[in-house]
Design an enzyme around this catalytic site. Structure first.
Site, PDB file in Angstrom:
ATOM      1  CD  GLU A   6       2.861 -11.565   7.691  1.00 57.18           C
ATOM      2  OE1 GLU A   6       1.809 -10.951   7.411  1.00 57.18           O
ATOM      3  OE2 GLU A   6       3.776 -11.709   6.871  1.00 57.18           O
ATOM      4  N   GLY A  41      -1.359 -15.819   6.136  1.00 54.25           N
ATOM      5  CA  GLY A  41      -2.531 -15.022   6.541  1.00 54.25           C
ATOM      6  C   GLY A  41      -2.635 -13.749   5.714  1.00 54.25           C
ATOM      7  CD  GLU A  42       1.631  -9.684   3.747  1.00 50.60           C
ATOM      8  OE1 GLU A  42       2.299  -9.915   4.771  1.00 50.60           O
ATOM      9  OE2 GLU A  42       2.030  -8.961   2.829  1.00 50.60           O
ATOM     10  NE  ARG A  43       2.244 -15.149   0.071  1.00 53.16           N
ATOM     11  CZ  ARG A  43       3.339 -15.876   0.196  1.00 53.16           C
ATOM     12  NH1 ARG A  43       3.257 -17.170   0.463  1.00 53.16           N
ATOM     13  NH2 ARG A  43       4.528 -15.314   0.079  1.00 53.16           N
ATOM     14  N   GLY A  58      -5.299 -10.380   1.860  1.00 54.96           N
ATOM     15  CA  GLY A  58      -5.086  -9.577   0.645  1.00 54.96           C
ATOM     16  C   GLY A  58      -6.040 -10.008  -0.456  1.00 54.96           C
TER      17      GLY A  58
END
Lengths: 255, 382
Positions: free
Chosen positions: B241, B244-246, B249
């Site tokens: 997860e 994808g967040e990075r 962001g």
């Protein structure tokens, strides 16, 4: 209900357009978009057409003008017609009206033609009336609300003081104001579906028009910048103000 | 020329999202910053417009898009002018929900993923704890079997975006202390479950329009069908997860950096000092050249990384580099831009100080600079 919407691709709607040496807007090689004013007529058409109607978008312009059709199709329009012909470069309002009227005539069984009030680039605001005249159809302008009930068109026509309620038989040509609705944003799904929708590209001869029909009778001779507004006069002394205002109004022959 | 991550259709979507953000979100930015929150209708509206979960298939409320579409949306959300809005939306549509799509059962997708993508339910992601941030393996929230096939969860979570008003939480727990990295499990927990409490709304430096919660979980009972993914596999699942967040962001932050850069460039051409526009002084011209070069390098690295993922790779090292580099570059850009604005940048009315404050989180949230350097250096056999 089957609706034809006249749409225009205009250069750089959010920036400052550039003028070419022929005193006309540079339309090629610049970023462009569907005229923001036309988004309202497309939206009105989609709402009126309902689930069983069909919305056909029509434009005339250089190759990039297909972008205006794509945007309308991605909003939900059903098919597009692009009149693309080198001989139309420099077309004036009358020539454009002849071409668009010829396209509309080919749309079997249309009930209504919608257009924006005026284009954001040229601002003549006369094209839809010319199309209506050439098609011998009634024309209602400045619609802030368009409805169809029992085969009759009911329009709230924006005026300076309020609005008029106008009824007219179909088919008709109606211009839609920016206050009529909030145009939808195309979704990714709509954008992808637009690629599959039918798009016709027609030339002047496909439309049965002659070289004489598309010859512009207007020519732009020159351009002058609008004079900058002069700074107003501020009267700060409350004793002096009433007299000066009366003096000003008298001089302006208002009173 | 468009980067190969994008097609003409991506640019059309960009226009749609931009129109929406500029006309429906940006006008409220000041007010939402002042109030320390934005209204729930933003989630619903974006769900209705198909701007949430754009990469998910249509049956789960998505649009069947790709990484390029997700990046377009993250970039355009930066135009809101209030970083917290884009962050909260990204948590909903690109951080908390992808694990449900990837690891969830069909029933879980219907019950949790679909309403989140429609914007009908708000979701938060519970990873960080008071005693475990960068050290994810150190989390102390426990999940133990309740003897009836369900689970009992106890612990605390902190810095939880959307946590104050979420309808459910994707929660990281430890179900087996002895099992090391194989002792973690994810759960989908409704926030109205008895024992689930928002203990505090945290005040913070930036991202002020997004709510940030501290959560207390006191004997929260969850049935087995709310275990997300495989029992004991939670650590690997949450690491996935975070990748994808990075990416998302970084996309939002680089776009935000470009916006402030453009605004500052326009200002430097207009603002005169010592007889000429301040942008004409060599010291400032060179600042602009450096900022543009670094922003462009960050952007190209981001696009290449997203394209690699889109083409089936799992480029963890490259993602860590994008996260690290974009945070550093955007912070430098914000700092230089504020300096170029001088007093006007320090005053709140230009929005420059807000962007400067918002950007500081980029080097902390979603994995700190230091953790990114750890991940990158581990690939070098050090």
């Amino acid at each position: 209900m089957n609706i034809v919407v006249l749409v225009k691709y205009i250069p750089n709607p959010e920036g400052t357009p550039e003028m070419g040496p022929d005193h006309r807007l540079k339309r090629e090689g610049v970023e462009g978009a569907l005229d923001p004013g036309d988004e309202h007529s497309v939206e009105a058409a989609l709402q009126l057409a309902g689930s069983d109607g069909e919305v056909t978008l029509v434009t005339m312009g250089p190759e990039a003008a297909v972008g205006a059709l794509r945007r309308g199709l991605s909003m939900g329009g059903h098919k597009g017609v692009h009149v693309l012909d080198d001989s139309l470069k420099g077309a004036d309002v009358l020539v454009t009206a002849r071409v668009l009227a010829a396209v509309v005539k080919r749309q079997a069984g249309f009930d209504l033609v919608l257009a924006g009030v005026e284009s954001t680039d040229g601002y003549t605001g006369t094209l839809p009336m010319a199309v209506a005249e050439l098609l011998d159809l009634p024309n209602v302008t400045f619609a802030r609300k368009v409805e169809v009930a029992d085969g009759t068109l009911k329009v709230e026509r924006q005026t300076e003081a309020g609005y008029d309620e106008v009824e007219c038989p179909l088919p008709a040509v109606v211009t839609v104001t920016a206050g009529a609705n909030e145009p939808r944003y195309p979704t990714l799904k709509g954008i992808m579906q637009a690629k599959q929708k039918p798009m016709d590209t027609l030339s002047v001869s496909d439309l049965g028009l002659s070289a004489e029909d598309v010859k512009a009778t207007q020519e732009v001779m020159g351009l002058e910048p609008v004079a900058a507004k002069e700074a107003g006069e501020v009267i700060e002394d409350p004793e002096e103000a009433p007299g000066r205002v009366v003096e000003f109004l008298t001089k302006a022959k208002v009173i | 020329m468009l980067h190969p991550l994008f097609t003409e259709e991506h640019e059309q979507l960009r226009r749609s999202v931009r129109q929406f953000v500029e006309s429906e979100l940006a006008p409220h930015a000041q007010e939402w910053e002042r109030e320390g929150g934005f209204p729930d209708w933003v989630f619903k509206r974006m769900g209705d417009l198909g701007f949430m979960g754009v990469r998910f298939p249509e049956e789960y409320g998505g649009q069947g898009g790709d990484w390029g579409h997700s990046i377009v949306i993250a970039e355009e959300m930066a135009r809101c002018g209030s970083g917290g809005v884009g962050m909260a939306i990204a948590v909903q549509s690109e951080m908390a929900t992808p694990p449900i799509f990837k690891f969830g059962t069909e029933a879980q997708k219907q019950r949790f993923l679909l309403p989140a993508i429609k914007g009908e339910k708000i979701v938060c992601l519970g990873i960080t704890e008071p005693n475990a941030g960068s050290d994810v393996a150190g989390i102390e929230t426990t999940a133990r079997p309740d003897g009836d096939g369900g689970w009992v969860i106890n612990g605390r979570k902190i810095f939880i975006t959307n946590g104050v008003r979420a309808d459910f939480c994707v929660l990281v727990t430890r179900n087996d202390k002895e099992a090391g990295h194989h002792g973690f499990s994810l759960f989908l927990v409704d926030t109205d479950t008895p024992g689930f409490e928002v203990s505090r709304k945290l005040d913070k430096l930036g991202m002020r329009s997004s709510d940030t919660a501290e959560l207390v979980l006191d004997d929260v009972r969850v049935p087995s069908e709310q275990l997300l993914g495989e029992q004991g596999h939670g650590f690997v699942e949450i690491m996935w997860e975070l990748q994808g967040e990075r990416v998302i962001g970084a996309a939002g932050s680089i776009a935000g950096g470009w916006l402030v850069f453009e605004k500052t460039l326009a200002y430097a051409k207009e603002r005169h000092a010592f007889g000429r526009p301040i942008g004409r002084f060599q010291v400032n011209r060179h600042k602009f050249a450096t900022m543009a070069t670094e922003l462009e390098a960050a952007r190209q690295l981001l696009y290449d990384t997203a394209l690699a993922w889109e083409r089936g790779e799992y480029p963890v090292k490259q993602i860590s580099m994008v996260k690290l580099y974009s945070g550093l570059v955007v912070n430098r850009v914000m700092n230089e831009c504020l300096q170029l604005w001088g007093g006007m940048g320090y005053a709140t009315e230009t929005g420059i100080e807000r962007a400067w404050r918002d950007s500081r989180l980029l080097r902390i949230g979603g994995g700190t600079d230091e953790i990114m350097r750890e991940i990158i250096s581990k690939t070098m056999g050090l």
